[in-house]
Design an enzyme around this catalytic site. Structure first.
Site, PDB file in Angstrom:
ATOM      1  N   CYS A  57       5.379 -15.775 -33.555  1.00 11.15           N
ATOM      2  CA  CYS A  57       4.362 -15.862 -32.627  1.00 11.15           C
ATOM      3  C   CYS A  57       3.233 -14.730 -33.131  1.00 11.15           C
ATOM      4  O   CYS A  57       2.078 -14.918 -33.253  1.00 11.15           O
ATOM      5  CB  CYS A  57       4.588 -15.904 -31.486  1.00 11.15           C
ATOM      6  SG  CYS A  57       6.094 -14.916 -30.947  1.00 11.15           S
ATOM      7  N   HIS A 116       0.701 -12.178 -26.471  1.00  8.74           N
ATOM      8  CA  HIS A 116       0.813 -11.052 -27.234  1.00  8.74           C
ATOM      9  C   HIS A 116      -0.538 -10.345 -27.622  1.00  8.74           C
ATOM     10  O   HIS A 116      -1.392 -11.038 -27.826  1.00  8.74           O
ATOM     11  CB  HIS A 116       1.691 -11.237 -28.404  1.00  8.74           C
ATOM     12  CG  HIS A 116       3.031 -11.739 -28.376  1.00  8.74           C
ATOM     13  ND1 HIS A 116       3.583 -11.610 -27.067  1.00  8.74           N
ATOM     14  CD2 HIS A 116       3.855 -12.293 -29.011  1.00  8.74           C
ATOM     15  CE1 HIS A 116       4.893 -11.948 -27.181  1.00  8.74           C
ATOM     16  NE2 HIS A 116       5.140 -12.516 -28.367  1.00  8.74           N
TER      17      HIS A 116
HETATM   18  C1  2RA Z   1       9.263 -12.321 -29.286  1.00  2.22           C
HETATM   19  N1  2RA Z   1       8.210 -13.248 -31.383  1.00  2.22           N
HETATM   20  O1  2RA Z   1       8.089 -12.142 -28.816  1.00  2.22           O
HETATM   21  C2  2RA Z   1       9.576 -13.097 -30.637  1.00  2.22           C
HETATM   22  C3  2RA Z   1      10.099 -14.382 -30.542  1.00  2.22           C
HETATM   23  N2  2RA Z   1       9.353 -15.243 -29.717  1.00  2.22           N
HETATM   24  O2  2RA Z   1      10.320 -11.808 -29.070  1.00  2.22           O
END
Ligand code: 2RA
Length: 329
Positions: A126, A234
């Site tokens: 991601c 994120h």
């Molecule tokens: C996380 N990118 O955010 C990794 C797996 N989804 O932990």
């Protein structure tokens, strides 16, 4: 089109079903797949009830496409079995991403690498997807030399147990720990496991995956991945040095014209990307666009996206859309 969703009851699998409902893939039959524990349970998809089946039963049904989000071990064991019956697998785990025989795809960047022969396709991590969505057009224009990334990753990236830990902490309830420490009002410089070189697996994904997707290993990358108590997505602080100089207005114009990217950068009005605003959206948001005055040809950016959507489920579905649109399945 017979489409299987493997891991249909998980966080990403649930979002995959939601994205499939929102988009117009020609799904004639949906095969929701989960563990023995969930097999036999029902779920609704486009108003119709479907029965969850096991992997053993699903592979016998020979789906045209299988969207996997069930962990690396399951992918390593079962993706080849589905491929053997003619299914094209698009896998969200890290199992196949750096396999030189497998494609690692963000369709709007390198969909053209896909062929009919690709029966196991890897969906990037991601935090990689949102990074390359923004850096790809800039790399083409100015050629990257070095990228330094600090991520601020939602607990949703760690799964249900992690979200539950944060909820419990906020409710003052003692519960199972997904992390080695409290996550509420905290920041953990620890996403995934630590490796011999002192980096985490998550950080090394950011080091390696962009080079494969951009088909260029001439630039260098270093990363620090941090877990923070947000739910919606994120965030990434990115410092990128180019081989060539750039014009800030031109950078904004390039990004504004990039499909799937939205520039949010109006400091007078305190407008910049935020995880709570990216939640449940498919776009990648970029702001705080400014020259790094400490080094030539260097740009600072702030990049935010919903890690469960463009970072996982939506990109996976977009790969399936690309395959269908180009008669590759
Ligand atoms: C996380 N990118 O955010 C990794 C797996 N989804 O932990």
């Amino acid at each position: 089109m017979k489409i299987a969703v493997v891991g249909a009851t998980g966080m990403v699998g649930t979002v995959m079903l939601k994205v499939l409902e929102e988009r117009n893939l020609p799904v004639t039959e949906l095969i929701p797949v989960a563990s023995e524990k969930s097999a036999g349970k029902k779920l609704l998809y486009k108003g119709k009830e479907y029965t969850i089946v096991t992997l053993e039963d699903a592979v016998k049904m020979k789906p045209d496409v299988a969207l996997f989000s069930a962990g690396g071990d399951t992918s390593l064991e079962w993706a080849p079995k589905f491929a053997e019956v003619g299914t094209t697998v698009i896998d969200n785990s890290s199992a196949w991403r750096m396999d030189p025989t497998k494609k690692l795809v963000v369709p709007e960047i390198n969909g053209d690498v896909l062929t009919k022969d690709d029966k196991i396709i890897a969906n990037p991590n991601c935090s990689t997807i949102q990074l390359v969505a923004v850096l790809s057009p800039l790399h083409l224009k100015y050629k990257m030399k070095r990228v330094v990334i600090s991520t601020y990753q939602s607990v949703s990236g760690s799964g249900v147990k992690a979200v539950q830990q944060l909820d419990n902490e906020e409710a003052g309830i003692e519960g199972e720990m997904a992390y080695p420490h409290k996550i509420g009002r905290n920041a953990l410089p620890h996403c995934d496991v630590f490796l011999e070189n002192g980096y985490t697996k998550e950080e090394m994904k950011l080091v390696k995956e962009p080079k494969k997707i951009l088909r260029d290993d001439s630039f260098s990358v270093t990363a620090t991945a941090v877990r923070i108590p947000t739910a919606g997505g994120h965030s990434e602080a990115v410092n990128v040095q180019f081989e060539n100089n750039f014009d800030l207005d031109e950078v904004r114009t390039i990004l504004s014209k990039t499909p799937g990217v939205i520039v949010e950068d109006d400091l007078e009005n305190n407008l910049y990307p935020m995880a709570i605003n990216a939640h449940n959206k498919d776009e990648v948001f970029v702001g705080r666009i400014r020259r790094d005055e400490s080094q030539e040809n260097t740009l600072n950016l702030w990049i935010v996206a919903d890690n469960l959507r463009k970072g996982a489920a939506t990109n996976t579905v977009q790969i399936a859309e690309y395959l269908i649109a180009n008669n590759l399945v």
